[in-house]
Design a protein around this motif. Structure first.
Motif, PDB file in Angstrom:
ATOM      1  N   ASP A   1       1.351 -65.249 -36.777  1.00 38.42           N
ATOM      2  CA  ASP A   1       2.813 -65.369 -36.665  1.00 38.42           C
ATOM      3  C   ASP A   1       3.350 -64.477 -35.545  1.00 38.42           C
ATOM      4  O   ASP A   1       4.456 -63.946 -35.634  1.00 38.42           O
ATOM      5  CB  ASP A   1       3.491 -65.019 -38.001  1.00 38.42           C
TER       6      ASP A   1
ATOM      7  N   ALA B   1       4.571 -67.699 -32.693  1.00 39.93           N
ATOM      8  CA  ALA B   1       5.331 -68.747 -33.382  1.00 39.93           C
ATOM      9  C   ALA B   1       5.160 -68.541 -34.876  1.00 39.93           C
ATOM     10  O   ALA B   1       4.257 -67.827 -35.324  1.00 39.93           O
ATOM     11  CB  ALA B   1       4.830 -70.136 -32.975  1.00 39.93           C
ATOM     12  N   ASP B   2       6.049 -69.146 -35.648  1.00 41.84           N
ATOM     13  CA  ASP B   2       5.890 -69.146 -37.104  1.00 41.84           C
ATOM     14  C   ASP B   2       4.834 -70.195 -37.439  1.00 41.84           C
ATOM     15  O   ASP B   2       5.134 -71.369 -37.641  1.00 41.84           O
ATOM     16  CB  ASP B   2       7.221 -69.464 -37.786  1.00 41.84           C
TER      17      ASP B   2
ATOM     18  N   GLU C   1       5.632 -61.100 -36.139  1.00 47.05           N
ATOM     19  CA  GLU C   1       6.940 -61.054 -35.504  1.00 47.05           C
ATOM     20  C   GLU C   1       7.811 -62.254 -35.880  1.00 47.05           C
ATOM     21  O   GLU C   1       9.041 -62.165 -35.883  1.00 47.05           O
ATOM     22  CB  GLU C   1       6.805 -60.990 -33.978  1.00 47.05           C
ATOM     23  N   ARG C   2       7.163 -63.386 -36.172  1.00 46.90           N
ATOM     24  CA  ARG C   2       7.922 -64.601 -36.459  1.00 46.90           C
ATOM     25  C   ARG C   2       7.606 -65.167 -37.847  1.00 46.90           C
ATOM     26  O   ARG C   2       7.847 -66.348 -38.115  1.00 46.90           O
ATOM     27  CB  ARG C   2       7.649 -65.646 -35.369  1.00 46.90           C
TER      28      ARG C   2
ATOM     29  N   ASN D   1       7.954 -66.182 -41.722  1.00 52.27           N
ATOM     30  CA  ASN D   1       9.117 -66.573 -42.510  1.00 52.27           C
ATOM     31  C   ASN D   1       9.148 -65.832 -43.842  1.00 52.27           C
ATOM     32  O   ASN D   1       8.138 -65.269 -44.294  1.00 52.27           O
ATOM     33  CB  ASN D   1       9.151 -68.096 -42.709  1.00 52.27           C
TER      34      ASN D   1
ATOM     35  N   GLU E   1       9.018 -58.790 -25.993  1.00 55.00           N
ATOM     36  CA  GLU E   1       9.364 -59.792 -27.006  1.00 55.00           C
ATOM     37  C   GLU E   1      10.719 -59.463 -27.626  1.00 55.00           C
ATOM     38  O   GLU E   1      11.023 -58.298 -27.910  1.00 55.00           O
ATOM     39  CB  GLU E   1       8.298 -59.825 -28.103  1.00 55.00           C
TER      40      GLU E   1
ATOM     41  N   ALA F   1      11.625 -61.225 -30.484  1.00 52.99           N
ATOM     42  CA  ALA F   1      11.414 -61.444 -31.920  1.00 52.99           C
ATOM     43  C   ALA F   1      10.951 -60.149 -32.575  1.00 52.99           C
ATOM     44  O   ALA F   1      10.214 -59.358 -31.972  1.00 52.99           O
ATOM     45  CB  ALA F   1      10.382 -62.544 -32.149  1.00 52.99           C
TER      46      ALA F   1
ATOM     47  N   ASP G   1      10.506 -59.379 -39.875  1.00 46.65           N
ATOM     48  CA  ASP G   1      11.624 -59.363 -40.817  1.00 46.65           C
ATOM     49  C   ASP G   1      11.393 -58.239 -41.831  1.00 46.65           C
ATOM     50  O   ASP G   1      10.864 -58.455 -42.926  1.00 46.65           O
ATOM     51  CB  ASP G   1      11.734 -60.727 -41.520  1.00 46.65           C
TER      52      ASP G   1
END
Length: 394
Positions: free
Chosen positions: A236, A239-240, A259-260, A262, A288, A290, A293
């Motif tokens: 991730d 891209a996710d 970083e991406r 979900n 980056e 991103a 979370d």
């Protein structure tokens, strides 16, 4: 009687959920293990040797749980080219990128790889690192991957340092397998993983839209399981790709980058006990935007580790202390989260239950710092307040 006692020190034990502060404390060791930790006034007995720390802070020895320390060459020329406006796709087409490191690594002897890796390891050690994870991944054929792992083992034999080795043969597709990514993943699962038994402590896979897909990564992860090796994922990042969910489903020790990722995948990681390894150096170097979370990780109870991701292409960072600052400034971790990320949670990311805290029975791996409070380790940008390391009581 204890073998050795460190006293007149302040301790960040990493016990409980925070830093586990003990002011004016002491640590006692016997046979390379911590035998007692607590306030100096309560020290229960004498020791053969006493070390007066003169008010220094003692933390568990730092753990860098994600590095690519063994490789040939460097990519400073590409760094200049990208600053001048050349894009990565053009560099890759001209034979640069990861494949340039693969060529240099394949061409280097084991002794040459060791000679390059030793000063890198010493630089990390000087900041208080006592455990270092080292991945392969720049050989991309069985013989060269094993050579990288042997060099990593030699690092641990030649230095006062605990080295954990990880097979990352599924890092990229080698040039001889161009257009045949699935065939290479099958080879890694069928040939390279079994060949690495005894040299690798774990197996890693780069799972991403730019790397290996669910099925291909699954073949390698299943091979690791069959041969009794724990597994990890790079995922991730670009891209996710569903790496967080895939890692949780396969029961890997950690998913690194994220970083991406979900929120659903992070929730699955929390439920599975999978550690998130955060690598702010790569975000910084690649510019980056991103970010992992962190709020979703906290909500899901995901343990967060922090590593340098030291490598020649995306994070040429030989400072774990700098990563502490970046974790706080770029990712907004708290001081406690960052420091736990290079101690107790980094140990969990490597499947090591015997270190990362100051507690009886744990390895006596210590890092001593001339600071007024632990936050300074995350605050200062540059400089090194480490005044000593202890590895297995020595």
């Amino acid at each position: 009687m204890f073998d050795r006692v460190w006293l007149n020190a302040n301790l960040a034990t990493m016990q409980g959920e925070g830093l586990g502060i003990v002011e004016d404390g002491a640590v006692a060791a016997t046979a390379g293990r911590i035998a007692w930790v607590g306030p100096r006034a309560a020290l229960p007995g004498p020791a053969r040797e006493t070390v007066d720390c003169a008010g220094a802070w003692i933390l568990p020895g730092l753990i860098d749980c994600h590095t690519h320390l063994v490789f040939g060459g460097d990519r400073a020329d590409e760094f200049e080219r990208r600053l001048a406006g050349e894009d990565y796709a053009a560099i890759l087409k001209a034979g640069g990128g990861i494949l340039s490191t693969v060529r240099a690594t394949r061409a280097a002897s084991e002794d040459a790889l060791l000679a390059a890796a030793l000063p890198r390891a010493r630089t990390l050690m000087a900041e208080g690192v006592t455990t270092l994870e080292v991945k392969s991944g720049y050989g991309l054929d069985t013989a060269a991957e094993l050579r990288q792992l042997r060099v990593a083992r030699r690092l641990g034999a030649e230095l006062p340092l605990s080295v954990v080795t990880t097979l990352l043969a599924a890092h990229a597709v080698p040039p001889e397998f161009a257009g045949r990514r699935a065939d290479y993943a099958r080879l890694v699962a069928a040939e390279t993983v079994p060949a690495a038994i005894g040299l690798a402590d774990a197996v890693d896979v780069f799972h991403d839209t730019l790397a290996f897909n669910d099925e291909e990564a699954g073949w390698v992860l299943d091979a690791a399981r069959r041969h009794g090796l724990p597994a990890k994922l790079h995922g991730d990042q670009h891209a996710d790709a569903g790496s967080a969910m895939l890692g949780a489903r396969h029961g890997v020790l950690s998913v690194d980058h994220l970083e991406r990722a979900n929120a659903a995948g992070l929730a699955a990681m929390g439920a599975a006990g999978t550690v998130a390894v955060l690598l702010p150096g790569a975000c910084y170097f690649l510019r980056e935007t991103a970010r992992p979370d962190i709020a979703a990780m906290r909500a899901a109870g995901v343990r967060m580790a922090v590593g340098t991701d030291f490598n020649p292409g995306s994070s040429p960072a030989l400072s774990l202390l700098l990563m502490l600052n970046m974790a706080c400034t770029l990712f907004r971790l708290t001081v406690a989260e960052s420091l736990r990320g290079v101690t107790v949670n980094a140990a969990a990311a490597l499947g090591l239950a015997d270190r990362g805290r100051l507690a009886p029975g744990r390895r006596c791996d210590l890092a001593l710092y001339r600071i007024a409070r632990p936050a300074e380790l995350c605050y200062w940008v540059g400089g090194n307040p480490c005044i000593g390391r202890v590895v297995e009581g020595h």
